[in-house]
Design a protein around this motif. Structure first.
Motif, PDB file in Angstrom:
ATOM      1  N   GLY A 186       1.113   5.136   2.249  1.00 13.95           N
ATOM      2  CA  GLY A 186       1.023   5.623   3.486  1.00 13.95           C
ATOM      3  C   GLY A 186       1.143   4.241   4.158  1.00 13.95           C
ATOM      4  O   GLY A 186       2.011   4.065   5.043  1.00 13.95           O
ATOM      5  N   LEU A 187       0.450   3.847   4.440  1.00 19.19           N
ATOM      6  CA  LEU A 187       0.030   2.286   5.052  1.00 19.19           C
ATOM      7  C   LEU A 187       1.160   1.067   4.848  1.00 19.19           C
ATOM      8  O   LEU A 187       1.846   0.489   5.248  1.00 19.19           O
ATOM      9  N   THR A 189       4.185   1.935   3.508  1.00 11.54           N
ATOM     10  CA  THR A 189       5.359   2.558   4.499  1.00 11.54           C
ATOM     11  C   THR A 189       5.540   1.681   5.973  1.00 11.54           C
ATOM     12  O   THR A 189       6.470   1.820   5.990  1.00 11.54           O
ATOM     13  N   GLN A 190       4.257   2.459   6.527  1.00 10.19           N
ATOM     14  CA  GLN A 190       4.709   1.669   7.301  1.00 10.19           C
ATOM     15  C   GLN A 190       4.929   0.351   7.813  1.00 10.19           C
ATOM     16  O   GLN A 190       5.927  -0.114   8.940  1.00 10.19           O
ATOM     17  N   GLN A 191       4.496  -0.868   6.827  1.00 10.52           N
ATOM     18  CA  GLN A 191       4.856  -1.491   7.089  1.00 10.52           C
ATOM     19  C   GLN A 191       6.186  -1.863   6.205  1.00 10.52           C
ATOM     20  O   GLN A 191       6.898  -2.858   6.893  1.00 10.52           O
ATOM     21  N   TRP A 194       8.150  -1.777   9.163  1.00 11.14           N
ATOM     22  CA  TRP A 194       8.197  -2.548  10.078  1.00 11.14           C
ATOM     23  C   TRP A 194       9.304  -3.947  10.055  1.00 11.14           C
ATOM     24  O   TRP A 194       9.895  -4.635  10.841  1.00 11.14           O
ATOM     25  N   PHE A 240       2.347  10.979   6.536  1.00  7.02           N
ATOM     26  CA  PHE A 240       3.291  10.035   7.498  1.00  7.02           C
ATOM     27  C   PHE A 240       4.513   9.775   5.947  1.00  7.02           C
ATOM     28  O   PHE A 240       5.796   9.862   6.403  1.00  7.02           O
ATOM     29  N   ALA A 244       9.142   9.466   6.395  1.00  5.17           N
ATOM     30  CA  ALA A 244       9.955   8.479   6.255  1.00  5.17           C
ATOM     31  C   ALA A 244      10.502   8.197   4.901  1.00  5.17           C
ATOM     32  O   ALA A 244      11.771   7.982   4.991  1.00  5.17           O
ATOM     33  N   SER A 251      14.119   3.970   7.939  1.00  7.09           N
ATOM     34  CA  SER A 251      13.159   3.397   7.239  1.00  7.09           C
ATOM     35  C   SER A 251      13.562   3.347   5.490  1.00  7.09           C
ATOM     36  O   SER A 251      13.591   2.652   5.206  1.00  7.09           O
TER      37      SER A 251
END
Length: 258
Positions: A186-187, A189-191, A194, A240, A244, A251
């Motif tokens: 998940g971390l 995926t957030q990156q 971005w 999350f 995505a 995403s």
């Protein structure tokens, strides 16, 4: 404004621009760190940390100068600008800056010994390799001996060289290796989201980005919308990544087994 020519140095980072690509490193800064802490010319080691060694806050070791230890860890963190291979070690050592012991200092000096043997290491961006964004994520399940929390880690490459990397302790205690890996994914995926937006601003639009994960259970949880008894303990906020994957814009993520 003055034209100073091709960039060679920037805030301690050395840039070597050739026809086949760009190489960045911090060799001179690394040598400066070794000299500052009296380790220049020391015997090198093959790894930054001892394999499977567990560090903890209360280890019974003799206390050392916290100011000197903090300075050492701070210098290591700046070196991670071009050395993702010591990112985990620097992150781990930073947890003991308030009250370090000689055991913590010994682990930090081992990182310096590793740097002594890898002074020429850096990142090469090859101009002939396709600029495709690819991610890798992993974790050390219950790696922290003080609170049994896991550490998430990811690295993204764009073509031939790494462009983004992180090592961060998870905020919650994972009750299974699958959950720890799921949080780590998940971390990452957030990156990914971005990075894709930043690259689009540069005119480098990316197709579906693949994130490599070595836990099949975590991949199954991300792809399967059906909850079962084994996954109910995972907090909703960790899902999350599922949204995505299902959402094509912005995403467009693919979670893949390593």
């Amino acid at each position: 404004m003055n034209d100073l020519g091709i960039l060679h140095h920037f805030l301690g980072i050395e840039i070597y621009q050739e026809d086949d690509g760009v190489f960045i490193c911090q060799k001179k800064y690394a040598e400066k760190i070794l000299k500052k802490f009296g380790m220049f010319g020391c015997n090198p080691t093959d790894t930054p940390l001892v394999v499977n060694e567990k560090l903890k806050k209360e280890d019974g070791g003799k206390k050392v100068d916290a100011s000197n230890y903090r300075s050492l860890v701070g210098n290591l963190f700046y070196l991670t600008n071009t050395r993702p291979d010591i990112m985990f070690a620097a992150s781990l050592l930073s947890r003991f800056m308030n009250d370090p012991s000689h055991i913590h200092l010994g682990a930090a000096k081992r990182v310096l010994r590793y740097i002594q043997g890898t002074l020429d290491y850096g990142i090469k961006y090859d101009s002939k390799v396709e600029s495709k964004l690819i991610g890798f994520c992993d974790n050390d399940w219950a790696g922290c001996m003080d609170d049994m929390k896991s550490t998430s880690g990811y690295v993204f490459s764009l073509g031939s060289g790494a462009v983004s990397w992180c090592s961060k302790k998870q905020q919650t205690v994972a009750q299974s290796s699958a959950e720890a890996e799921y949080i780590s994914a998940g971390l990452a995926t957030q990156q990914t989201i971005w990075l894709k937006r930043i690259l689009e601003d540069f005119g480098e639009k990316q197709e579906a980005v693949t994130i490599h994960c070595d836990n099949k259970s975590a991949i199954a949880m991300a792809e399967n919308p059906i909850f079962d008894g084994r996954t109910k303990h995972i907090a909703i906020k960790h899902h999350f990544i599922r949204e995505a994957i299902e959402d094509d814009v912005p995403s467009n993520i693919i979670l893949q087994d390593k």
